[in-house]
Design an enzyme around this catalytic site. Structure first.
Site, short mmCIF file in Angstrom:
data_model
loop_
_atom_site.label_atom_id
_atom_site.label_comp_id
_atom_site.label_asym_id
_atom_site.label_seq_id
_atom_site.Cartn_x
_atom_site.Cartn_y
_atom_site.Cartn_z
N SER A 214 2.99 -8.72 -2.62
CA SER A 214 1.72 -8.62 -1.91
C SER A 214 1.20 -7.20 -1.97
O SER A 214 1.94 -6.24 -1.76
CB SER A 214 1.90 -9.06 -0.45
OG SER A 214 2.88 -8.29 0.21
N GLY A 216 -1.86 -6.28 -0.34
CA GLY A 216 -2.90 -6.11 0.66
C GLY A 216 -4.28 -6.40 0.10
O GLY A 216 -4.54 -7.47 -0.47
N ASP A 218 -5.62 -5.46 -2.51
CA ASP A 218 -5.68 -5.57 -3.97
C ASP A 218 -5.17 -6.90 -4.48
O ASP A 218 -5.10 -7.11 -5.69
CB ASP A 218 -4.88 -4.43 -4.61
CG ASP A 218 -5.54 -3.08 -4.42
OD1 ASP A 218 -6.79 -3.03 -4.42
OD2 ASP A 218 -4.82 -2.08 -4.25
N GLY A 219 -4.79 -7.80 -3.58
CA GLY A 219 -4.38 -9.12 -4.01
C GLY A 219 -2.88 -9.28 -4.10
O GLY A 219 -2.12 -8.64 -3.38
N GLY A 245 1.02 -10.79 5.01
CA GLY A 245 2.04 -11.00 3.98
C GLY A 245 2.96 -12.16 4.32
O GLY A 245 3.34 -12.95 3.43
N ASP A 246 3.34 -12.29 5.59
CA ASP A 246 4.20 -13.40 6.00
C ASP A 246 3.49 -14.74 5.81
O ASP A 246 4.12 -15.72 5.41
CB ASP A 246 4.60 -13.23 7.47
CG ASP A 246 5.49 -12.02 7.70
OD1 ASP A 246 6.16 -11.60 6.75
OD2 ASP A 246 5.50 -11.50 8.83
#
Length: 303
Positions: A214, A216, A218-219, A245-246
């Site tokens: 991940s 953030g 930026d994909g 992310g989780d």
């Protein structure tokens, strides 16, 4: 069924203030809230919101451990925690107009007997996938993680610190590092998408079959045994990034449980993460990634 293991859960305390901290002064907060926290616990909440069966386990103790069990009742998440001596930790975030302060406790110890009891619990539930997430408590090390992963006929997914990933000797089906964890595990500074893909491939060579990285805003990058896929984030109004992310990892694991292929699983992860960042707080009761999955673009990256 996706069972989650949170070895060192926490009660997350967030305190808001309308003034800066002063030494030797009595000050009052404007707001405070408590939430059950830990990577695995978050994943169980999101898996349940996706409509999949789950059980949350790990080590808890004392009144803070009781709080976590009761908090998860509100999200219809079944629990089967192992009780240890001591109190489950409280992680405190203090928000002032200009700064953030973070104080994280270490948590109670988990010895070999506690790990043995945890393994028996996992075997009783017979999950298809277990997810081990977050930090390790005192008394537990990489060898214990390897032992948990190899104790049953399940696939194992990891979301742990990069330093720990380097110490593991087992073969793992999934892992979800972020930028910092990729750098800690591989030594590669992740500044671009290509850096991310390179680090994720290196991590795969260390024994992780599928790496969901991940990035953030930026994909995300997904490295599989056959290809490397990249998906940019959906264009949404970002309200809160906690738990993004989780939620992505939970949706990817959920998608594989549905029998979907790699590209579709990545779409599900990105769509779910986009939904979560558009609402306040990491806790939701319903998730429907299929409503926006078709909007997620996916490219195959050349090595």
């Amino acid at each position: 069924m996706i069972l989650t293991v949170t070895p060192n859960p926490a009660v997350d305390q967030t305190i808001e203030m309308d003034e800066e901290i002063e030494a030797d002064a009595v000050q009052r907060s404007t707001d405070a809230q408590f939430n059950s926290g830990g990577n695995g616990i978050n994943v169980s909440q999101f898996v349940r919101a996706l409509g999949e069966e789950t059980v949350a386990t790990g080590f808890i103790g004392g009144f803070t451990g009781y709080f976590i069990e009761q908090d998860l009742v509100d999200y219809d998440v079944p629990t089967d925690f192992i009780e240890v001596e001591g109190e489950t930790r409280i992680n405190t975030t203090l928000l002032t107009p200009e700064s953030e302060y973070h104080i994280n406790q270490s948590g109670p110890s988990a010895d070999r007997d506690a790990v043995d009891e945890l393994i028996e619990t996992l075997q009783d539930h017979e999950p298809s996938v277990i997810n081990i997430g977050g930090s390790l408590p005192p008394g537990m090390d990489a060898a214990d993680v390897d032992r948990i992963a190899s104790a049953g006929e399940w696939d194992t997914a990891l979301d742990v610190h990069g330093e720990l990933m380097v110490e593991l000797d087992g073969q793992y089906e999934y892992c979800k590092p972020n930028r910092e964890e990729l750098t800690a595990a591989t030594g590669i500074e992740v500044e671009t998408i290509d850096d991310c893909a390179e680090a994720a491939r290196q991590l795969q060579e260390m024994g992780y079959e599928r790496v969901i990285a991940s990035m953030g805003g930026d994909g995300a990058v997904l490295v599989t045994p056959d290809e490397t896929l990249y998906a940019p984030p959906l264009d949404v109004d970002v309200v809160d990034t906690i738990g993004a992310g989780d939620s992505m990892f939970a949706a990817v694991l959920w998608a594989y449980e549905q029998g979907w292929d790699d590209e579709t699983a990545l779409r599900a992860g990105v769509a779910t993460s986009a939904h979560l960042v558009s609402v306040k707080g990491p806790s939701v009761h319903d998730l429907d990634p299929e409503a926006t999955m078709d909007q997620v673009r996916v490219w195959s990256m050349r090595e």
